[in-house]
Design a protein around this motif. Structure first.
Motif, PDB file in Angstrom:
ATOM      1  N   LYS A   1      34.968  34.296  45.566  1.00  0.00           N
ATOM      2  CA  LYS A   1      34.972  33.207  46.765  1.00  0.00           C
ATOM      3  C   LYS A   1      34.046  33.540  48.098  1.00  0.00           C
ATOM      4  CE  LYS A   1      38.317  30.499  49.386  1.00  0.00           C
ATOM      5  NZ  LYS A   1      39.788  30.393  49.598  1.00  0.00           N
ATOM      6  N   ALA A   2      34.021  34.745  48.516  1.00  0.00           N
ATOM      7  CA  ALA A   2      32.978  35.063  49.525  1.00  0.00           C
ATOM      8  C   ALA A   2      31.620  34.473  49.224  1.00  0.00           C
ATOM      9  CB  ALA A   2      33.509  36.353  49.835  1.00  0.00           C
TER      10      ALA A   2
ATOM     11  N   GLN B   1      43.120  39.653  42.700  1.00  0.00           N
ATOM     12  CA  GLN B   1      43.013  39.067  43.951  1.00  0.00           C
ATOM     13  C   GLN B   1      41.899  39.552  44.449  1.00  0.00           C
ATOM     14  OE1 GLN B   1      46.636  40.125  46.060  1.00  0.00           O
ATOM     15  NE2 GLN B   1      47.942  38.321  45.202  1.00  0.00           N
ATOM     16  N   GLY B   2      41.394  40.938  44.207  1.00  0.00           N
ATOM     17  CA  GLY B   2      40.271  41.407  44.888  1.00  0.00           C
ATOM     18  C   GLY B   2      38.916  40.634  44.169  1.00  0.00           C
ATOM     19  N   VAL B   3      39.017  40.491  42.887  1.00  0.00           N
ATOM     20  CA  VAL B   3      37.950  39.723  42.276  1.00  0.00           C
ATOM     21  C   VAL B   3      37.735  38.510  42.723  1.00  0.00           C
ATOM     22  CG1 VAL B   3      37.009  39.067  40.069  1.00  0.00           C
ATOM     23  CG2 VAL B   3      38.318  41.319  40.077  1.00  0.00           C
TER      24      VAL B   3
ATOM     25  N   THR C   1      37.295  32.803  36.341  1.00  0.00           N
ATOM     26  CA  THR C   1      38.321  32.206  35.315  1.00  0.00           C
ATOM     27  C   THR C   1      38.659  33.764  34.453  1.00  0.00           C
ATOM     28  OG1 THR C   1      37.653  30.104  35.327  1.00  0.00           O
ATOM     29  CG2 THR C   1      38.975  30.951  33.418  1.00  0.00           C
ATOM     30  N   VAL C   2      39.927  34.007  33.989  1.00  0.00           N
ATOM     31  CA  VAL C   2      40.107  35.064  33.269  1.00  0.00           C
ATOM     32  C   VAL C   2      40.044  34.493  31.941  1.00  0.00           C
ATOM     33  CG1 VAL C   2      41.689  36.731  32.798  1.00  0.00           C
ATOM     34  CG2 VAL C   2      41.409  36.482  35.071  1.00  0.00           C
ATOM     35  N   TYR C   3      39.260  35.165  31.030  1.00  0.00           N
ATOM     36  CA  TYR C   3      38.995  34.765  29.609  1.00  0.00           C
ATOM     37  C   TYR C   3      39.765  35.599  28.618  1.00  0.00           C
ATOM     38  CZ  TYR C   3      36.162  30.623  29.145  1.00  0.00           C
ATOM     39  OH  TYR C   3      35.612  29.307  29.675  1.00  0.00           O
TER      40      TYR C   3
ATOM     41  N   GLU D   1      42.103  30.033  39.068  1.00  0.00           N
ATOM     42  CA  GLU D   1      42.224  30.301  40.402  1.00  0.00           C
ATOM     43  C   GLU D   1      43.131  29.255  41.109  1.00  0.00           C
ATOM     44  OE1 GLU D   1      39.746  31.390  44.345  1.00  0.00           O
ATOM     45  OE2 GLU D   1      38.816  31.083  42.307  1.00  0.00           O
ATOM     46  N   PRO D   2      44.396  29.317  41.662  1.00  0.00           N
ATOM     47  CA  PRO D   2      45.286  28.593  42.204  1.00  0.00           C
ATOM     48  C   PRO D   2      44.280  27.801  43.097  1.00  0.00           C
ATOM     49  CG  PRO D   2      46.029  30.828  42.455  1.00  0.00           C
ATOM     50  CD  PRO D   2      44.890  30.938  42.038  1.00  0.00           C
TER      51      PRO D   2
END
Length: 390
Positions: free
Chosen positions: A342-343, A335-337, A349-351, A359-360
């Protein structure tokens, strides 16, 4: 008829694909769509009842070098295509990464998989993304309907550009059965300018300056000291690399111009064509991160924001696309990543790792995506769960 007792179907024609998909929909079954299988680990994995393999749809249907157009089935391997076009002094312009070793996969990456994931290599900053070279398709929707879109020329689009819609949809909208792509003449030669010892932010500035210079940079990457020290490069300091391609005289003149333009960032050394190709293959395949067990993120941000990712999230980074693509090894909370990226105006994307890969989506974009999915695959037959919240 669909054999409900089977777990894997390997159709040899588009008609067989349509029959299998239609049968699955009628029986309330879901299918995992697989090409070479090298990217099956990305995401939580489809909650499927069986596997639809495209391995037997592996023919090159038409290749017209003089027209710079190639039509093939999706199961053709990237290695086979690269060899085929190289024999005609041509190339796949979006320089698709294979990533099999990075993902610990044993399969062979395919053209269909590269397009479905919209994967592009270092040349993206010059030639564009995979979707930009995806001219036309034949595919089977989740309804079991065979559709065709686009064609063999660049400007052949009426209504929706389905090729671009399918690129990056990860097989959740339709099963590709035939694709047409644009190819380009291969560069006669290349060279790479190397700058050493730059901090990430300084290297990011150098890459942005190079991309804004009138020299047509076709690759811009930065390996911080930790990444550069790993195999296969095993360097002693950070490396910032800038590639130039074309005719020999042009490459030499542009290299001189670029070296002069970047003199404020240090003295630039040059790689010859052979070593340049080896270096960019290593960057394309993210070889420095092959053996690290930490979660691996693929992050896209505006190029000028690349170094800010490394500053915002603790971990180990490798920068491509002039800073626009960041490969990040980190144990930070997902969530922090995502919030940090986003900021910065990007997405992640997690590979490799246990966190949800995609990301939802939220708000209007989520609603639009749901409507598109409902139009193409209302029963959720194709790759359910592959893209998670996205």
């Amino acid at each position: 008829m669909l054999d409900l007792a089977a777990r894997t179907w390997t159709p040899k024609t588009a008609a067989e694909v349509a029959e299998i998909v239609a049968g699955a929909g009628g029986a309330g079954r879901a299918l995992e769509i697989v090409g070479g299988g090298t990217k099956r680990g990305i995401g939580g994995g489809p909650a499927a009842d069986g596997v639809l393999s495209l391995a037997s749809l592996s023919k090159v249907i038409d290749y017209a070098p003089e027209e710079l157009v190639l039509t093939a089935q999706p199961g053709v391997t990237l290695a086979a295509l690269e060899k085929l076009v190289a024999a005609q002094a041509q190339m796949l312009p979006f320089e698709p990464p294979h990533l099999a070793k990075l993902l610990g996969a044993k399969g062979r990456p395919t053209l269909g998989g590269a397009l479905a994931a919209n994967l592009s290599g270092p040349r993206r900053i010059r030639a564009g993304a995979a979707r930009d070279h995806f001219l036309g398709l034949e595919a089977v929707t989740g309804r079991g309907e065979l559709i065709k879109a686009g064609g063999k020329v660049v400007k052949n689009v009426t209504g929706y550009d389905l090729s671009k819609l399918m690129a990056g949809s990860w097989g959740t909208l339709a099963v590709l059965t035939e694709v047409t792509i644009k190819v380009l003449p291969a560069a006669r030669t290349e060279t790479t300018l190397l700058l050493f010892g730059l901090a990430d932010a300084r290297a990011n500035a150098a890459m942005v300056a190079a991309m804004n210079a009138p020299v047509e940079v076709s690759g811009a990457a930065h390996l911080p000291q930790a990444a550069a020290a790993r195999a296969p490069l095993k360097g002693q300091m950070a490396v910032t690399a800038l590639r130039l391609e074309g005719f020999a005289a042009s490459v030499a003149a542009r290299a001189d111009h670029l070296a002069a333009a970047l003199k404020g960032f240090g003295r630039a050394e040059r790689l010859d064509a052979g070593h340049s190709r080896q270096f960019w293959a290593q960057v394309r395949e993210v070889e420095a991160f092959h053996k690290d067990p930490r979660p691996l993120w693929r992050i896209s941000v505006p190029p000028a924001m690349g170094a800010s990712v490394g500053e915002a999230v603790a971990g180990e980074a490798l920068y491509d696309w002039g800073g626009g693509l960041v490969w990040l090894l980190t144990d930070a909370e997902p969530q922090g990543v995502r919030a940090a990226v986003k900021a910065l105006g990007g997405h992640a994307t997690v590979y490799r790792g246990d966190a949800p890969a995609f990301e939802p989506l939220e708000g209007p974009l989520a609603a639009l995506t749901a409507r598109v999915k409902a139009a193409f695959d209302p029963k959720g037959v194709l790759n359910p769960g592959r893209m998670g919240g996205a």
